[in-house]
Design a protein around this motif. Structure first.
Motif, short mmCIF file in Angstrom:
data_model
loop_
_atom_site.label_atom_id
_atom_site.label_comp_id
_atom_site.label_asym_id
_atom_site.label_seq_id
_atom_site.Cartn_x
_atom_site.Cartn_y
_atom_site.Cartn_z
N LYS A 371 70.81 23.28 43.83
CA LYS A 371 70.06 23.88 42.73
C LYS A 371 68.87 22.99 42.39
O LYS A 371 69.01 21.77 42.34
CB LYS A 371 70.96 24.06 41.50
CG LYS A 371 72.16 24.97 41.73
CD LYS A 371 73.01 25.09 40.47
CE LYS A 371 74.19 26.02 40.70
NZ LYS A 371 75.05 26.13 39.49
N GLY A 372 67.73 23.60 42.15
CA GLY A 372 66.54 22.84 41.82
C GLY A 372 65.61 22.72 43.00
O GLY A 372 65.70 23.46 43.99
N LYS A 373 64.71 21.76 42.92
CA LYS A 373 63.70 21.55 43.96
C LYS A 373 64.27 20.63 45.04
O LYS A 373 64.33 19.41 44.87
CB LYS A 373 62.44 20.95 43.35
CG LYS A 373 61.27 20.87 44.32
CD LYS A 373 60.03 20.32 43.62
CE LYS A 373 58.85 20.25 44.59
NZ LYS A 373 57.64 19.70 43.93
N VAL A 374 64.68 21.22 46.14
CA VAL A 374 65.34 20.47 47.21
C VAL A 374 64.30 19.97 48.22
O VAL A 374 63.42 20.73 48.64
CB VAL A 374 66.38 21.36 47.93
CG1 VAL A 374 67.12 20.56 48.99
CG2 VAL A 374 67.34 21.96 46.93
N PRO A 375 64.40 18.71 48.63
CA PRO A 375 63.50 18.24 49.69
C PRO A 375 63.68 19.05 50.97
O PRO A 375 64.76 19.58 51.24
CB PRO A 375 63.94 16.78 49.90
CG PRO A 375 64.65 16.41 48.63
CD PRO A 375 65.29 17.67 48.13
N ALA A 376 62.62 19.15 51.74
CA ALA A 376 62.68 19.95 52.97
C ALA A 376 63.69 19.36 53.95
O ALA A 376 63.71 18.16 54.20
CB ALA A 376 61.30 20.00 53.63
N MET A 377 64.58 20.20 54.46
CA MET A 377 65.55 19.84 55.50
C MET A 377 66.32 18.57 55.12
O MET A 377 66.27 17.53 55.80
CB MET A 377 64.86 19.67 56.85
CG MET A 377 64.19 20.93 57.35
SD MET A 377 65.38 22.29 57.59
CE MET A 377 66.27 21.70 59.02
N LEU A 378 67.05 18.63 54.04
CA LEU A 378 67.83 17.49 53.58
C LEU A 378 69.18 17.48 54.29
O LEU A 378 69.96 18.44 54.19
CB LEU A 378 68.05 17.57 52.07
CG LEU A 378 68.79 16.40 51.42
CD1 LEU A 378 67.91 15.15 51.45
CD2 LEU A 378 69.16 16.74 49.98
N PRO A 379 69.50 16.43 55.06
CA PRO A 379 70.77 16.42 55.78
C PRO A 379 71.96 16.24 54.84
O PRO A 379 71.88 15.51 53.85
CB PRO A 379 70.63 15.22 56.72
CG PRO A 379 69.60 14.35 56.10
CD PRO A 379 68.67 15.26 55.36
N LEU A 380 73.06 16.92 55.14
CA LEU A 380 74.31 16.81 54.40
C LEU A 380 75.40 16.33 55.36
O LEU A 380 75.49 16.79 56.50
CB LEU A 380 74.74 18.16 53.83
CG LEU A 380 74.06 18.71 52.59
CD1 LEU A 380 74.72 20.02 52.17
CD2 LEU A 380 74.12 17.72 51.44
N SER A 381 76.24 15.45 54.88
CA SER A 381 77.41 15.03 55.64
C SER A 381 78.60 14.93 54.70
O SER A 381 78.42 14.73 53.50
CB SER A 381 77.17 13.69 56.33
OG SER A 381 76.84 12.69 55.39
#
Length: 430
Positions: A371-381
């Motif tokens: 939710k909100g302004k997410v950085p472009a292509m933020l990796p999740l692990s």
């Protein structure tokens, strides 16, 4: 539309007084399911008891003073666990779920089939309406962040309804109008909504107060004394049949029995707000006085109802400067601003497909949403506890893909299944 600060203060003061008056009168009858008769001169006990309908709201005020309008359910949870010891019913369910790592809104719904429709959150509604004068939807949104800690939809809807009513009651002084304008917050077609409308219909049809009360009981799905499905309709009954007289309103609510400290406190708060402190009779105000009697250890610098009113009004004035509304408070004294709180540009939330539980061999579907302004292509692990397998182990979120679906699988041959299984989601490369 404008309201002067003096009138705003007076109505909040009347609401808090009505809350204390109603809770005090009803406390010694709580849980009595029979029809209760009482003489007006015997309403008050010899000693004023703590008002658990008010205690958590005072903690919520502390959260508002520290976090402002950007407070979260987690902020409320932290304040609760630090400042309120109550382990009863749905309160205990919330504490258990939180210890297990189950956060709002799931903390109110998971393994809570009996107490999920309790009265624990409809009684915490007033603070949200008082700090949002003329902004009923905002008051309802704030109250949702509260109610979902320990309740399911019907009780949460009731808290939203009463919060919105308090927001509107600074300019709308008609009980029937307030109920009509806010009853839509009750989930449509549920018992609490149907029985509340039954109370309205019975009043409109000219039926006796007792006849309508008995009809509600005959159709109630639960005999638990502190269930909102019964007690919210009883609160509506007291407000309607009291017809603007505070003492009569409280007696009509008391007649119904069941969760009397809560029904009287809620009815007393709404009508007390409408009347304002200066129009509440001395016979009702005198036994209460100005002392703020609490059942938890948390204490404010000034333990008086008048100081609570002043501090509540401060938040409402400051919020009014931040949010556009149809109602503006004018003529306020100089008020210290709220501390500046940095708000993250984005955050992650978790949704469980079938709830946060599994047996060996089970797979739990989970959706992670940004939710909100997410950085472009933020990796999740994801880091899983021993015995669990997560697929996919790594993914990405972005503005174009704000959600990721994960499957959490508990191995069939795991030798020991812990009660708590906390997963860590990391966003970014660090």
């Amino acid at each position: 539309m404008n309201i002067t600060y003096d009138e705003y203060y007076n109505r909040i003061h009347g609401g808090w007084l009505g809350k204390c008056i109603g809770g005090t009168i009803g406390a010694r009858f709580e849980g009595h399911k029979e029809w209760i008769e009482i003489e007006p001169d015997k309403l008050f006990p010899d000693k004023i008891p703590p008002n658990d309908d008010l205690d958590l709201q005072i903690l919520w005020l502390d959260v508002l003073e520290k976090k402002g309008a950007n407070f979260t359910s987690e902020n409320l949870a932290d304040a609760w666990l630090e400042g309120c010891w109550y382990p009863f019913n749905e309160y205990g369910v919330f504490r258990r779920n939180w210890r297990l790592g189950i956060v709002p809104p799931v903390s109110g719904t998971f393994s809570n089939p009996f107490w999920g429709t309790g009265m624990g959150c409809p009684i915490r509604s007033e603070i949200w309406g008082y700090v949002c004068p003329g902004k009923p939807d905002l008051a309802a949104d704030f109250s949702y962040r509260d109610g979902c800690l320990d309740h399911t939809a019907q009780s949460v809807g009731a808290e939203m309804m009463w919060a919105a009513a308090a927001s509107l009651a600074f300019t709308d002084f008609n009980i029937r109008s307030l109920i009509d304008r806010t009853i839509h917050y009750l989930p449509a077609g549920t018992p609490i909504e149907k029985l509340s409308r039954m109370a309205i219909d019975g009043y409109d049809a000219g039926k006796s107060h007792r006849e309508v009360r008995d009809r509600i009981l005959a159709n109630a799905p639960c005999a638990e004394a502190c269930d909102s499905q019964i007690n919210v309709p009883f609160t509506v009954l007291g407000l309607l049949y009291g017809e603007g007289d505070l003492e009569k309103t409280l007696i009509y609510a008391l007649n119904c029995g069941y969760d009397t400290d809560c029904t009287l406190a809620t009815a007393g708060a709404l009508l007390g707000q409408i009347l304002g402190a200066d129009r509440i009779s001395k016979s009702l105000k005198k036994p209460i006085g100005d002392e703020l009697v609490m059942g938890i250890q948390y204490r404010r610098k000034e333990m008086t109802i008048s100081a609570l009113t002043r501090d509540t009004a401060r938040i409402g004035v400051l919020f009014g400067e931040s949010f556009s509304a149809n109602l503006k408070v004018t003529g306020a004294p100089e008020i210290a601003p709220l501390p500046r709180v940095e708000v993250p540009e984005w955050s992650l939330s978790v949704t469980y497909e079938d709830g946060p539980c599994a047996a060996p061999g089970d797979t739990v579907g989970v959706t992670i949403t940004a939710k909100g302004k997410v950085p472009a292509m933020l990796p999740l692990s994801v880091i899983a506890p021993e015995g669990w397998v997560v697929t996919p182990e790594r993914d990405y979120i972005s503005d174009l893909q704000p959600s990721v679906i994960l499957n959490l699988h508990l191995k069939q041959d795991v030798p020991v299944v812990n009660q708590t299984n906390k997963f860590e989601v990391k966003a970014g490369d660090k």
